[in-house]
Design an enzyme around this catalytic site. Structure first.
Site, PDB file in Angstrom:
ATOM      1  N   LYS A 124       0.835  -1.210   0.000  1.00 21.95           N
ATOM      2  CA  LYS A 124       0.000   0.000   0.000  1.00 21.95           C
ATOM      3  C   LYS A 124       0.869   1.259   0.000  1.00 21.95           C
ATOM      4  O   LYS A 124       0.592   2.234  -0.699  1.00 21.95           O
ATOM      5  CB  LYS A 124      -0.928  -0.019   1.215  1.00 21.95           C
ATOM      6  CG  LYS A 124      -1.792   1.214   1.403  1.00 21.95           C
ATOM      7  CD  LYS A 124      -2.838   1.393   0.316  1.00 21.95           C
ATOM      8  CE  LYS A 124      -3.625   2.678   0.534  1.00 21.95           C
ATOM      9  NZ  LYS A 124      -4.529   2.976  -0.574  1.00 21.95           N
ATOM     10  N   LYS A 143       0.265  11.452   5.068  1.00 23.01           N
ATOM     11  CA  LYS A 143       0.669  10.377   6.003  1.00 23.01           C
ATOM     12  C   LYS A 143       1.212   9.175   5.221  1.00 23.01           C
ATOM     13  O   LYS A 143       2.266   8.633   5.534  1.00 23.01           O
ATOM     14  CB  LYS A 143      -0.562   9.982   6.838  1.00 23.01           C
ATOM     15  CG  LYS A 143      -0.462   8.763   7.708  1.00 23.01           C
ATOM     16  CD  LYS A 143      -1.223   7.527   7.228  1.00 23.01           C
ATOM     17  CE  LYS A 143      -2.594   7.704   6.672  1.00 23.01           C
ATOM     18  NZ  LYS A 143      -3.289   6.510   6.251  1.00 23.01           N
TER      19      LYS A 143
END
Ligand code: NAD
Length: 295
Positions: free
Chosen positions: A171, A246
């Site tokens: 991811k 993030k």
């Protein structure tokens, strides 16, 4: 039919929970924000008072939370939800978080006699709504088998990429590409406009040329080009810039520890740092505002 606890009913969590209900499962949802709980209740999700209550007697506990610190606070809390799940139940963390937290969740859940997967997703709010998310899964074959009906209800592509935390590693790589594509697309629009082109003409050409990307259609930087885009709605977040920032940070720190230099990824992060400094709650497509400054 299985019973699901679902914690985190935001942009992604709510439509994912709705798809579990559509597939015939029972869902008990919880979120810390009252308006989010109200919106989820209006969408037909049964709301309970805590993560522990959501997990109580459930077969599966799904988490769709912003960051590792939230996942820790919910799943690794003392007297937390693991003891509430059915014996041998499944913990399915779909949040995008750091590998270290993810591995800690795997260890604690396994210690509690539960099955566990890290299963971050790609496909955005449109994929979550349509039930066509891509899942990147880390964990055991047994956990993957137990998760099958849930993953099928919420997604259409499932990649079992390795053991604990492997889904999060993939991811982070995906998000680095998304961030870079977003920053490059925003630059292309501002450049085209300064060269006298309309956003529409650039969009039409990119859409059918080698510059076409998923990002162009799902994070279109200018309004009036894709119906329902965040740009059409004052850049109200479908995927908040703070969350993509993030993710870029997770990719950069993973690269650091692996000894890989991310030149493009670092540049994209610098652009999102500026956007977050301005307003991290805006949609990620608002990165065009950072590019579109008059020199
Ligand atoms: P969001 O901020 O819209 O939703 C997260 C929800 O978690 C919020 O409603 C928040 O109130 C809730 N929450 C926070 N702490 C909590 C706690 N302790 N207990 C219960 N609820 C709590 O975020 P999102 O866009 O739905 O993203 C969720 C995750 O999925 C993030 O890790 C994000 O990076 C990832 N993701 C998002 C997208 C997207 O397009 N939005 C796509 C893929 C992955």
């Amino acid at each position: 039919m299985s019973v699901f606890g679902f914690v985190g009913l935001g942009n992604m969590g709510r439509p994912m929970a709705e798809n579990l209900i559509k597939a015939g499962h029972e869902v008990r949802g919880f979120d810390v924000v009252a308006e989010i709980r109200d919106a989820a209740a209006a969408a037909g999700i049964t709301i309970v008072g805590s993560a522990n209550e959501a997990a109580h007697g459930a077969d599966v506990l799904v988490t769709m939370l912003p960051k590792g610190e939230h996942v820790r606070a919910v799943l690794l809390a003392q007297d937390g939800p693991f003891a509430q799940l059915k014996p041998g139940g499944l913990v399915l963390d779909c949040s995008s978080i750091d590998v270290v937290t993810s591995r800690d969740v795997h260890a604690a859940a396994t210690e509690a006699g539960l099955l566990v997967l890290d299963a971050p997703v790609s496909g955005g709010v449109s994929g979550a709504t349509a039930g066509t998310l891509t899942f990147m899964v880390g964990g055991s074959d047994a956990a993957l088998e137990a998760a099958g009906p849930a993953l099928d209800a919420m997604g259409s592509k499932i990649f079992h990429v390795g053991g604990a935390g492997a889904g999060q590693a993939v991811k982070a790589c995906n998000q680095m590409v998304v961030g870079a594509a977003l920053a490059a697309t925003a630059e292309a629009f501002v450049l085209a406009e300064r060269l006298g082109l309309t956003p529409q003409s650039l969009f039409d050409v990119l859409s059918t040329s080698s510059g076409n990307t998923w990002v162009l259609h799902n994070f279109t930087p200018r309004p009036g080009l894709v119906e329902g885009s965040a740009a059409d709605n004052g850049y109200k977040a479908k995927f908040a810039a703070a969350l993509l920032n993030k993710d870029l940070g997770l990719a950069l720190s993973a690269a650091d520890s692996a000894g890989v230099e991310l030149v493009v990824g670092s540049s994209a992060k610098a652009q999102f740092d500026k956007l977050v400094e301005h307003d991290g709650s805006l949609d990620s497509s608002a990165v065009v505002k950072v590019v579109d400054v008059k020199n």
